[in-house]
Design a protein around this motif. Sequence first.
Motif, PDB file in Angstrom:
ATOM      1  N   GLY A   1     172.423  84.683  -7.182  1.00  0.00           N
ATOM      2  CA  GLY A   1     173.222  85.893  -7.032  1.00  0.00           C
ATOM      3  C   GLY A   1     172.724  86.782  -5.910  1.00  0.00           C
ATOM      4  O   GLY A   1     173.518  87.334  -5.135  1.00  0.00           O
ATOM      5  N   ILE A   2     171.401  86.926  -5.795  1.00  0.00           N
ATOM      6  CA  ILE A   2     170.826  87.751  -4.727  1.00  0.00           C
ATOM      7  C   ILE A   2     171.100  87.134  -3.362  1.00  0.00           C
ATOM      8  O   ILE A   2     171.548  87.812  -2.425  1.00  0.00           O
ATOM      9  N   VAL A   3     170.838  85.827  -3.241  1.00  0.00           N
ATOM     10  CA  VAL A   3     171.096  85.152  -1.968  1.00  0.00           C
ATOM     11  C   VAL A   3     172.575  85.255  -1.610  1.00  0.00           C
ATOM     12  O   VAL A   3     172.946  85.499  -0.454  1.00  0.00           O
ATOM     13  N   SER A   4     173.438  85.088  -2.599  1.00  0.00           N
ATOM     14  CA  SER A   4     174.876  85.157  -2.370  1.00  0.00           C
ATOM     15  C   SER A   4     175.286  86.492  -1.771  1.00  0.00           C
ATOM     16  O   SER A   4     176.109  86.549  -0.851  1.00  0.00           O
ATOM     17  N   SER A   5     174.712  87.567  -2.287  1.00  0.00           N
ATOM     18  CA  SER A   5     175.101  88.890  -1.791  1.00  0.00           C
ATOM     19  C   SER A   5     174.759  89.054  -0.315  1.00  0.00           C
ATOM     20  O   SER A   5     175.539  89.650   0.451  1.00  0.00           O
TER      21      SER A   5
ATOM     22  N   ARG B   1     177.443  89.146   2.908  1.00  0.00           N
ATOM     23  CA  ARG B   1     177.378  90.264   3.851  1.00  0.00           C
ATOM     24  C   ARG B   1     177.338  89.758   5.296  1.00  0.00           C
ATOM     25  O   ARG B   1     178.024  90.289   6.176  1.00  0.00           O
ATOM     26  N   LEU B   2     176.548  88.711   5.521  1.00  0.00           N
ATOM     27  CA  LEU B   2     176.460  88.157   6.870  1.00  0.00           C
ATOM     28  C   LEU B   2     177.771  87.500   7.287  1.00  0.00           C
ATOM     29  O   LEU B   2     178.175  87.580   8.444  1.00  0.00           O
ATOM     30  N   LEU B   3     178.428  86.841   6.336  1.00  0.00           N
ATOM     31  CA  LEU B   3     179.717  86.228   6.652  1.00  0.00           C
ATOM     32  C   LEU B   3     180.752  87.300   6.992  1.00  0.00           C
ATOM     33  O   LEU B   3     181.542  87.143   7.935  1.00  0.00           O
ATOM     34  N   ASP B   4     180.744  88.389   6.238  1.00  0.00           N
ATOM     35  CA  ASP B   4     181.684  89.478   6.500  1.00  0.00           C
ATOM     36  C   ASP B   4     181.458  90.086   7.881  1.00  0.00           C
ATOM     37  O   ASP B   4     182.406  90.505   8.557  1.00  0.00           O
TER      38      ASP B   4
ATOM     39  N   ALA C   1     161.653  85.530   9.890  1.00  0.00           N
ATOM     40  CA  ALA C   1     161.694  86.295  11.136  1.00  0.00           C
ATOM     41  C   ALA C   1     163.095  86.291  11.739  1.00  0.00           C
ATOM     42  O   ALA C   1     163.585  87.330  12.216  1.00  0.00           O
ATOM     43  N   LEU C   2     163.752  85.126  11.715  1.00  0.00           N
ATOM     44  CA  LEU C   2     165.102  85.042  12.274  1.00  0.00           C
ATOM     45  C   LEU C   2     166.083  85.875  11.461  1.00  0.00           C
ATOM     46  O   LEU C   2     166.864  86.663  12.001  1.00  0.00           O
ATOM     47  N   LEU C   3     166.052  85.715  10.138  1.00  0.00           N
ATOM     48  CA  LEU C   3     167.009  86.435   9.303  1.00  0.00           C
ATOM     49  C   LEU C   3     166.751  87.942   9.341  1.00  0.00           C
ATOM     50  O   LEU C   3     167.689  88.731   9.173  1.00  0.00           O
ATOM     51  N   ALA C   4     165.499  88.341   9.563  1.00  0.00           N
ATOM     52  CA  ALA C   4     165.180  89.766   9.634  1.00  0.00           C
ATOM     53  C   ALA C   4     165.870  90.443  10.817  1.00  0.00           C
ATOM     54  O   ALA C   4     166.105  91.652  10.790  1.00  0.00           O
ATOM     55  N   THR C   5     166.219  89.661  11.824  1.00  0.00           N
ATOM     56  CA  THR C   5     166.905  90.248  12.979  1.00  0.00           C
ATOM     57  C   THR C   5     168.343  90.643  12.643  1.00  0.00           C
ATOM     58  O   THR C   5     168.943  91.455  13.345  1.00  0.00           O
ATOM     59  N   VAL C   6     168.883  90.051  11.562  1.00  0.00           N
ATOM     60  CA  VAL C   6     170.258  90.385  11.174  1.00  0.00           C
ATOM     61  C   VAL C   6     170.340  90.992   9.774  1.00  0.00           C
ATOM     62  O   VAL C   6     171.310  91.645   9.428  1.00  0.00           O
ATOM     63  N   GLU C   7     169.326  90.742   8.932  1.00  0.00           N
ATOM     64  CA  GLU C   7     169.330  91.275   7.561  1.00  0.00           C
ATOM     65  C   GLU C   7     167.877  91.462   7.121  1.00  0.00           C
ATOM     66  O   GLU C   7     167.279  90.589   6.499  1.00  0.00           O
ATOM     67  N   VAL C   8     167.317  92.599   7.452  1.00  0.00           N
ATOM     68  CA  VAL C   8     165.882  92.823   7.300  1.00  0.00           C
ATOM     69  C   VAL C   8     165.442  92.805   5.839  1.00  0.00           C
ATOM     70  O   VAL C   8     164.286  92.482   5.528  1.00  0.00           O
TER      71      VAL C   8
ATOM     72  N   LEU D   1     179.595  79.474  -1.521  1.00  0.00           N
ATOM     73  CA  LEU D   1     178.894  79.927  -0.310  1.00  0.00           C
ATOM     74  C   LEU D   1     178.975  78.883   0.797  1.00  0.00           C
ATOM     75  O   LEU D   1     179.185  79.217   1.967  1.00  0.00           O
ATOM     76  N   VAL D   2     178.785  77.610   0.419  1.00  0.00           N
ATOM     77  CA  VAL D   2     178.887  76.535   1.410  1.00  0.00           C
ATOM     78  C   VAL D   2     180.299  76.489   1.988  1.00  0.00           C
ATOM     79  O   VAL D   2     180.490  76.369   3.206  1.00  0.00           O
ATOM     80  N   THR D   3     181.301  76.622   1.118  1.00  0.00           N
ATOM     81  CA  THR D   3     182.694  76.593   1.576  1.00  0.00           C
ATOM     82  C   THR D   3     182.994  77.768   2.492  1.00  0.00           C
ATOM     83  O   THR D   3     183.637  77.606   3.541  1.00  0.00           O
ATOM     84  N   ALA D   4     182.526  78.956   2.111  1.00  0.00           N
ATOM     85  CA  ALA D   4     182.763  80.142   2.936  1.00  0.00           C
ATOM     86  C   ALA D   4     182.089  80.014   4.293  1.00  0.00           C
ATOM     87  O   ALA D   4     182.655  80.397   5.329  1.00  0.00           O
ATOM     88  N   THR D   5     180.874  79.469   4.288  1.00  0.00           N
ATOM     89  CA  THR D   5     180.173  79.259   5.566  1.00  0.00           C
ATOM     90  C   THR D   5     180.918  78.244   6.412  1.00  0.00           C
ATOM     91  O   THR D   5     181.057  78.418   7.636  1.00  0.00           O
ATOM     92  N   GLN D   6     181.421  77.199   5.769  1.00  0.00           N
ATOM     93  CA  GLN D   6     182.177  76.174   6.495  1.00  0.00           C
ATOM     94  C   GLN D   6     183.428  76.767   7.116  1.00  0.00           C
ATOM     95  O   GLN D   6     183.773  76.459   8.263  1.00  0.00           O
ATOM     96  N   GLN D   7     184.119  77.639   6.384  1.00  0.00           N
ATOM     97  CA  GLN D   7     185.335  78.257   6.912  1.00  0.00           C
ATOM     98  C   GLN D   7     185.011  79.174   8.087  1.00  0.00           C
ATOM     99  O   GLN D   7     185.812  79.312   9.013  1.00  0.00           O
ATOM    100  N   THR D   8     183.844  79.784   8.070  1.00  0.00           N
ATOM    101  CA  THR D   8     183.451  80.685   9.152  1.00  0.00           C
ATOM    102  C   THR D   8     182.972  79.923  10.385  1.00  0.00           C
ATOM    103  O   THR D   8     183.339  80.244  11.517  1.00  0.00           O
ATOM    104  N   VAL D   9     182.161  78.902  10.140  1.00  0.00           N
ATOM    105  CA  VAL D   9     181.537  78.175  11.242  1.00  0.00           C
ATOM    106  C   VAL D   9     182.414  77.026  11.733  1.00  0.00           C
ATOM    107  O   VAL D   9     182.416  76.699  12.916  1.00  0.00           O
TER     108      VAL D   9
END
Length: 245
Positions: free
Chosen positions: A10-14, A18-21, A95-102, A218-226
Motif C-alpha cells: 500500500g505504501i509503495v503503491s501510493s 504519485r509518480l505516474l500522475d 538516490a535515484l528515486l530521491a531526485t523525484v520522491e524524496v 501498478l504494473v499495468t498502470a506503469t505499462q500504460q504510461t511507459v
Amino acid sequence: MGELLSTVVGIVSSYVARLLDRRVVSQDAKVAAELMAVVLTLQELCLTGDRILALAGSMVSGTARADDLTEFAALLRRQSALVDQLRSRVESSRALLATVEVEFAFAVAPFLDGKSGLLTRWQQQAALSQFSTSTLFFLPGESVTRAVAASRPGPSGAALDLDRTDFVLVVADEVRSVRRQEVRDIRNAADDERDRLLRDITDARAALDNARALCTRLVTATQQTVGTEAIAQLRRTLAGRDQRR
C-alpha cells in the motif's frame, strides 16, 4: 505476514501512483526500471506468502504430506531471500528515486531497516521457529500501524535506517504480545485451536490476494504510461539483473 506485506504494498503503491500522475516514469526509463523492480519483488513476496499459507492450512487440517513440509521450509527460506532482495533494490534505487520522491526511502524504512525493521524482525522470527504462528502471521495490522507511527528517519538520512529508540520498544512490545498467544507448532495444534488458525490463514491469504492485485494494477498502470515495448525491455533487464545476483 499478510498484513505486513499488504501495508508495504500500500505504501509503495501510493508513491508509484504519485509518480505516474506526475508523468515522471514516462520521462525517465531509469525511474521506471527501479519502480518495476520493487513492485515485481513485492509481487513475488505475495505469491510466495500465499503458497506458504496454503501449505500451513494443510498442516493445521492434518492433510499435509511429507513433501509439503519440505516445500514449506524451502519457501520460508525463499521468502527471506526475497526480503533481502527487496531491501537491496530499494537501497540501490534510493538516490535515484530521491531526485523525484524524496520521502520514499523514509516511508519504507520501518519495514526494511537492516537492523530492526519489521521485515528484518520477521526474518529473525522465521529463522528461530518455522512452524509457529508468530512466523506465519507475525504482526496484526494494528501492531504494524503502531510500530510505523513510532518510527522516525535516522539522523544521517542517507540510508534505510531509523532513529530506533521508540520504534524498537514498540516493536518489542508488539512481538511479545503476539507470542503470548502463539501456537508454537501448527502441525500439532490442539483441537480447539484449529478452527481459529484456519480462519486466520484465510484472512491472511485474503490480505495477500489484495496486495497482489494492487501490484498487478501498478504494473499495468506503469505499462500504460511507459508503453508495452518499454515494459518488455524493463522485464528483460530486470531478469538479467537477477541472474547476475
